[in-house]
Write an enzyme that holds these catalytic residues in place. Structure first.
Site, PDB file in Angstrom:
ATOM      1  N   GLU A   1      -7.810  48.135  25.423  1.00  0.00           N
ATOM      2  CA  GLU A   1      -8.156  47.385  24.209  1.00  0.00           C
ATOM      3  C   GLU A   1      -7.117  47.609  23.105  1.00  0.00           C
ATOM      4  O   GLU A   1      -6.872  46.724  22.291  1.00  0.00           O
ATOM      5  CB  GLU A   1      -9.561  47.775  23.741  1.00  0.00           C
ATOM      6  CG  GLU A   1     -10.615  47.365  24.767  1.00  0.00           C
ATOM      7  CD  GLU A   1     -12.004  47.821  24.393  1.00  0.00           C
ATOM      8  OE1 GLU A   1     -12.355  48.956  24.762  1.00  0.00           O
ATOM      9  OE2 GLU A   1     -12.716  47.075  23.712  1.00  0.00           O
TER      10      GLU A   1
ATOM     11  N   ALA B   1     -11.666  55.558  25.350  1.00  0.00           N
ATOM     12  CA  ALA B   1     -12.233  56.381  24.275  1.00  0.00           C
ATOM     13  C   ALA B   1     -12.448  57.786  24.810  1.00  0.00           C
ATOM     14  O   ALA B   1     -12.528  57.991  26.021  1.00  0.00           O
ATOM     15  CB  ALA B   1     -13.564  55.779  23.844  1.00  0.00           C
TER      16      ALA B   1
ATOM     17  N   GLY C   1     -10.881  51.610  26.049  1.00  0.00           N
ATOM     18  CA  GLY C   1     -10.259  51.555  24.727  1.00  0.00           C
ATOM     19  C   GLY C   1      -8.737  51.545  24.824  1.00  0.00           C
ATOM     20  O   GLY C   1      -8.056  50.998  23.941  1.00  0.00           O
TER      21      GLY C   1
HETATM   22  N1  3HC Z   1     -12.790  60.919  27.784  1.00  0.00           N
HETATM   23  C1  3HC Z   1     -12.861  62.261  27.892  1.00  0.00           C
HETATM   24  N2  3HC Z   1     -12.486  62.938  28.990  1.00  0.00           N
HETATM   25  C2  3HC Z   1     -12.019  62.212  30.015  1.00  0.00           C
HETATM   26  C3  3HC Z   1     -11.912  60.812  29.978  1.00  0.00           C
HETATM   27  C4  3HC Z   1     -12.327  60.157  28.788  1.00  0.00           C
HETATM   28  N3  3HC Z   1     -12.257  58.835  28.639  1.00  0.00           N
HETATM   29  N4  3HC Z   1     -11.403  60.376  31.141  1.00  0.00           N
HETATM   30  C5  3HC Z   1     -11.196  61.458  31.899  1.00  0.00           C
HETATM   31  N5  3HC Z   1     -11.570  62.568  31.216  1.00  0.00           N
HETATM   32  C6  3HC Z   1     -11.458  63.953  31.675  1.00  0.00           C
HETATM   33  C7  3HC Z   1     -12.302  64.202  32.917  1.00  0.00           C
HETATM   34  O1  3HC Z   1     -13.616  64.579  32.547  1.00  0.00           O
HETATM   35  C8  3HC Z   1     -11.555  65.330  33.581  1.00  0.00           C
HETATM   36  O2  3HC Z   1     -11.871  66.506  32.910  1.00  0.00           O
HETATM   37  P1  3HC Z   1     -11.949  67.882  33.724  1.00  0.00           P
HETATM   38  O3  3HC Z   1     -10.595  68.077  34.317  1.00  0.00           O
HETATM   39  O4  3HC Z   1     -12.342  68.869  32.684  1.00  0.00           O
HETATM   40  O5  3HC Z   1     -13.008  67.657  34.775  1.00  0.00           O
HETATM   41  C9  3HC Z   1     -10.097  65.031  33.253  1.00  0.00           C
HETATM   42  O6  3HC Z   1     -10.120  64.130  32.137  1.00  0.00           O
HETATM   43  C10 3HC Z   1      -9.343  64.351  34.377  1.00  0.00           C
HETATM   44  O7  3HC Z   1     -10.085  63.230  34.808  1.00  0.00           O
HETATM   45  P2  3HC Z   1     -10.218  62.868  36.355  1.00  0.00           P
HETATM   46  O8  3HC Z   1     -10.557  64.083  37.138  1.00  0.00           O
HETATM   47  O9  3HC Z   1     -11.128  61.712  36.435  1.00  0.00           O
HETATM   48  O10 3HC Z   1      -8.719  62.464  36.689  1.00  0.00           O
HETATM   49  P3  3HC Z   1      -8.166  61.360  37.671  1.00  0.00           P
HETATM   50  O11 3HC Z   1      -6.701  61.475  37.621  1.00  0.00           O
HETATM   51  O12 3HC Z   1      -8.890  61.428  38.970  1.00  0.00           O
HETATM   52  O13 3HC Z   1      -8.596  59.964  37.008  1.00  0.00           O
HETATM   53  C11 3HC Z   1      -8.835  58.384  35.259  1.00  0.00           C
HETATM   54  C12 3HC Z   1      -8.032  59.575  35.811  1.00  0.00           C
HETATM   55  C13 3HC Z   1      -8.679  57.167  36.190  1.00  0.00           C
HETATM   56  C14 3HC Z   1      -8.312  58.053  33.907  1.00  0.00           C
HETATM   57  C15 3HC Z   1     -10.344  58.770  35.206  1.00  0.00           C
HETATM   58  O14 3HC Z   1     -10.461  59.986  34.530  1.00  0.00           O
HETATM   59  C16 3HC Z   1     -11.229  57.790  34.513  1.00  0.00           C
HETATM   60  O15 3HC Z   1     -11.618  56.796  35.095  1.00  0.00           O
HETATM   61  N6  3HC Z   1     -11.571  58.067  33.235  1.00  0.00           N
HETATM   62  C17 3HC Z   1     -12.535  57.310  32.498  1.00  0.00           C
HETATM   63  C18 3HC Z   1     -11.972  56.028  32.029  1.00  0.00           C
HETATM   64  C19 3HC Z   1     -12.995  55.301  31.210  1.00  0.00           C
HETATM   65  O16 3HC Z   1     -14.143  55.195  31.575  1.00  0.00           O
HETATM   66  N7  3HC Z   1     -12.557  54.765  30.070  1.00  0.00           N
HETATM   67  C20 3HC Z   1     -13.414  54.059  29.214  1.00  0.00           C
HETATM   68  C21 3HC Z   1     -14.017  54.987  28.234  1.00  0.00           C
HETATM   69  S1  3HC Z   1     -15.217  54.190  27.210  1.00  0.00           S
HETATM   70  C22 3HC Z   1     -14.317  53.321  26.119  1.00  0.00           C
HETATM   71  O17 3HC Z   1     -13.115  53.281  26.177  1.00  0.00           O
HETATM   72  C23 3HC Z   1     -15.113  52.645  25.054  1.00  0.00           C
HETATM   73  C24 3HC Z   1     -14.300  51.650  24.326  1.00  0.00           C
HETATM   74  O18 3HC Z   1     -14.573  50.362  24.786  1.00  0.00           O
HETATM   75  C25 3HC Z   1     -14.617  51.681  22.888  1.00  0.00           C
END
Ligand code: 3HC
Ligand code: NAI
Length: 730
Positions: free
Chosen positions: A146, A104, A143
């Site tokens: 999912e 998400a 997500g």
């Molecule tokens: N939403 C919004 N922004 C996000 C994001 C997300 N889910 N994931 C990453 N970003 C942004 C980061 O804040 C960062 O922004 P910045 O450059 O301005 O600082 C940019 O994307 C790049 O992220 P990383 O520096 O972390 O890049 P990496 O290549 O090191 O890692 C990644 C990539 C493994 C995808 C890592 O970003 C990550 O783990 N992201 C989060 C994944 C996550 O938690 N997903 C679940 C979200 S909750 C959800 O899905 C709810 C659902 O169940 C309904």
């Protein structure tokens, strides 16, 4: 809409369709440069629909990580509808850029929900009358996974990874993931994935049934799979209908699992909520399970823990951004690192580099100390190997990257040298003077000092611009925190190098300025002052420790002192019986290392018990000082330990030592185990309310007094402006 033939020409494309011409089969490497003859309908700003012959391709391109922003959800929904209505035989969902959908869009969590819901797009996929295949590269997370679980089939390249990391954001996979994942992997694997949040590899995903095939070429592999699904009349598998892997879930699974993660997840709500969802998947039908998931998701979403954990997600990333450091600043390529001192810290620091495959030269003052230090490094590796963390080949290859020496001249080949000798300014200055003579031009000279003035250390060299603090935390091979301390003259290159190498060796670097103790220890010292006072006023050390443990810290100040060693910095010849610690050292108590400190330690189990002898020493000392002992409440203990830290954090911010409030939180979460679910000391103070915090600080300033209770003007200013410490930026 009809699927276009492969050789339609440009003029036939509508306004929203861009035509390109290439020969089939489609080669994605050509797509960006050479026109081909398939329709491309831009469905939303980030999603387009294309056709490769009989296969519809829904392509997501929402940099940087293809998060499920509202326009992605809209595009997915419209894409599914249009693809289903078209002549296409099957549908492939694929992403551009570095990854499949990574979840998400977390930035949308703080605003009102925007239509369409993800579930609408998921329903359209799952109920589609044509085969839907998700093609995964990079990470299918949250997500994103999912969504993939709503496809009838999933294929991924060998490097792809799959995970539900919501627990790390204080949440649960609230888009049906909690009900679908257990149905496809079994309850046990789902529990592991959902409560750790850690991704699994493509091989593991294939083995547990999460994906159906590992493909070589992402797009062509997925298209081939989709065509095969059609020609072989594979069933349109909906995970929601599959219960076979849940049928034999042992009833004891959940209680055993809870017991297994209890220590690691203490205080966090989300892991338990994730377990409850898997229980629902096993015990309820799919629709009822979904309802339970939604109910629990909403509960978590409105609590402070998830807000704190989401805040931390962005805080950690913000800490890497250094205002004023030009983007083009080059960091030094570190081919070999030098470490001076193979003691507690030097050995651990060297391990970090060897673990990352970087050769290390470690220099000690004599052969005996060198042998002892390297011996400890080896036994650390061997212990990890014995626990199955690394192989015995890894032990040898990592040891092979560490060369020991007693000659500082061997640092001449190093690009970065980290000094980790005793905490003594004169010694450090003489070392840096020598490093200045020995080290190559351009090398970065770092000190691991935990509190000393980097500017003074730098003044011993002719190149203060190359000198920087790299403050690792103990145990240095385990703790993620790295305070990078910039001196007045430290160059941009030295800063960029320390930050980049910190990341490369798996640390969380935070940049700060020079002051006694930098960010972390400076705040810790303030807590120490009050903790010592309180044990004299009547609170037992074990009580103070317990209050902080209950707050969520891994241990309190007295257990921490025992662990570090009471005699750190203590000198028998100058000891003057002027603190409890000195008195304990004078009576032969050194902490855990000799089984006697503030506590007494069981030699076998290392379990600690309060010791009446220590209580006696404290009481006698309090009497000598004329301190009246009294009952001190848990609330007072908590306030007197934590508010001076918050106050000092605010002073650190207003002096510009830390760049932002969130950096202070990153230091405390990673350096001292401050409970992440409270967001760190700055975020926590904001949630308590700065007005309340200010009142209590002022109360203690007038009743107890002392410089550490004089309120930071920044807190007063934020109270009157309605601002917050965690969002404060210099
Ligand atoms: N939403 C919004 N922004 C996000 C994001 C997300 N889910 N994931 C990453 N970003 C942004 C980061 O804040 C960062 O922004 P910045 O450059 O301005 O600082 C940019 O994307 C790049 O992220 P990383 O520096 O972390 O890049 P990496 O290549 O090191 O890692 C990644 C990539 C493994 C995808 C890592 O970003 C990550 O783990 N992201 C989060 C994944 C996550 O938690 N997903 C679940 C979200 S909750 C959800 O899905 C709810 C659902 O169940 C309904
Ligand atoms: P330590 O006493 O375990 O190790 C210091 C090592 O330096 C010893 O092995 C000693 O032989 C060696 N040494 C001393 N003089 C030397 C010289 N001239 N040339 C080569 N080697 C020499 O100390 P520790 O705990 O590793 O601390 C080192 C530094 O790290 C200190 O500045 C300390 O403040 C800092 N630090 C310590 C932390 C801790 O928890 N122990 C945490 C963070 C920083």
């Amino acid at each position: 809409m009809a699927a276009p033939s492969e050789f339609e020409t440009l003029p036939q494309c509508g306004e929203d369709q861009i035509g390109f011409a290439v020969d089939a089969p489609l080669d994605r490497t050509l797509v960006r440069s050479v026109p081909y003859v398939v329709h491309m309908t831009q469905l939303s700003q980030s999603v387009q629909l294309e056709f490769d012959g009989d296969i519809a391709i829904i392509r997501v391109d929402n940099p940087p990580v293809n998060a499920l922003s509202h326009h992605v959800r809209q595009g997915l929904l419209d894409g599914m509808k249009q693809a289903e209505e078209s002549d296409a035989a099957a549908i492939v969902l694929i992403c551009d850029g570095r990854t499949f959908i990574a979840g998400a869009d977390i930035t949308e969590f703080s605003g009102p929900p925007q239509p369409p819901s993800l579930q609408e797009a998921q329903d359209a996929m799952e109920n589609c009358s044509k085969h839907v295949v998700a093609a995964v590269h990079g990470t299918a997370l949250g997500g994103g996974l999912e969504v993939a679980l709503c496809a009838h089939y999933r294929v991924g390249v060998a490097s792809s990874q799959y995970g539900l990391p919501e627990v790390k954001l204080g949440l649960l996979p609230g888009a049906g993931g909690t009900q679908r994942l257990p149905r496809i992997t079994g309850a046990s694997k789902a529990l592991e994935m959902m409560t750790s949040g850690d991704p699994i590899s493509a091989d593991e995903a294939l083995a547990c049934g999460l994906i159906d095939e590992i493909i070589e070429d992402l797009e062509q592999g997925a298209i081939d799979f989709a065509r095969r699904a059609v020609s072989e009349k594979m069933p349109l598998l909906r995970i929601r209908d599959r219960n076979e892997k849940l049928a034999d879930t042992p009833t004891s699974l959940f209680e055993d699992f809870r017991a297994g993660i209890a220590r690691k997840t203490r205080g966090f709500l989300a892991p338990e909520y994730n377990v409850r969802c898997v229980e629902a998947a096993v015990g309820l039908d799919f629709e009822a399970g979904l309802e339970r998931e939604q109910e629990l998701f909403r509960d978590l979403m409105k609590g402070t823990q998830s807000k704190a954990q989401q805040y931390y997600f962005f805080a950690e990333r913000a800490a890497l951004k250094i205002p004023g450091l030009p983007k083009e600043t080059k960091s030094l390529d570190v081919h070999r690192c030098g470490v001076l001192g193979a003691g507690t810290m030097g050995g651990g620091i060297a391990m970090n580099f060897a673990n990352a495959g970087i050769p290390v030269t470690i220099v000690e003052r004599d052969a005996e100390s060198l042998e002892r230090g390297l011996g400890i490094v080896r036994s650390n590796y061997e212990r990890t190997a014995a626990r199955g963390g690394i192989s015995s080949d890894d032990v040898e290859s990592r040891m092979g990257l560490i060369s020991g020496s007693t000659d500082m001249g061997d640092f001449a080949e190093c690009d970065l040298i980290i000094e980790a000798v005793f905490e003594n300014m004169e010694l450090k200055k003489s070392i840096f003077e020598q490093l200045d003579q020995i080290c190559a031009e351009g090398a970065v000279l770092a000190s691991n000092t935990s509190a000393l003035d980097i500017n003074e250390i730098a003044s011993a060299t002719s190149r203060p611009d190359a000198v920087i603090g790299m403050h690792f935390f103990s145990p240095a091979n385990v703790m993620k925190m790295l305070e990078v301390v910039r001196g007045d003259e430290t160059s941009d290159t030295a800063i960029a190098t320390a930050m980049a190498i910190g990341r490369r060796i798996g640390k969380t670097p935070v940049l700060c300025g020079v002051c006694h103790g930098f960010v972390g220890n400076r705040m810790l010292f303030m807590r120490g002052i009050e903790a010592e006072k309180m044990i004299l006023e009547g609170a037992a050390p074990s009580r103070v420790d317990r209050v902080l443990f209950d707050f969520g810290l891994p241990m309190g100040p007295f257990a921490m002192s025992d662990l570090a060693g009471l005699d750190i910095g203590w000198d028998e010849t100058t000891s003057s019986s002027s603190t409890v610690r000195e008195l304990l050292c004078e009576s032969g108590r050194r902490g855990q290392k000799n089984g006697r400190g503030y506590y007494t330690y069981d030699p076998d189990t290392r379990a600690s018990t309060p010791d009446p002898e220590v209580e006696e020493i404290i009481k006698r000392f309090a009497d000598q000082q004329g301190i009246t002992r009294r009952e001190i409440s848990d609330q007072e203990i908590l306030e007197r330990c934590l508010y001076p830290m918050v106050n000092e954090g605010a002073k650190i911010l207003s002096e510009g030592i830390a760049i932002r409030g969130s950096d202070v939180d990153v230091v405390w979460i990673n350096g001292y185990g401050w409970p992440m679910y409270t967001g760190g000391p700055m975020f926590w103070a904001d949630t308590v309310g700065l007005k309340e915090v200010a009142e209590r600080i002022n109360h203690y300033a007038s009743t107890i007094g002392g410089e550490h209770w004089s309120i930071s003007p920044l807190i007063e200013q934020l109270v009157s402006d309605g601002g917050s410490l965690s969002t404060y930026t210099n």
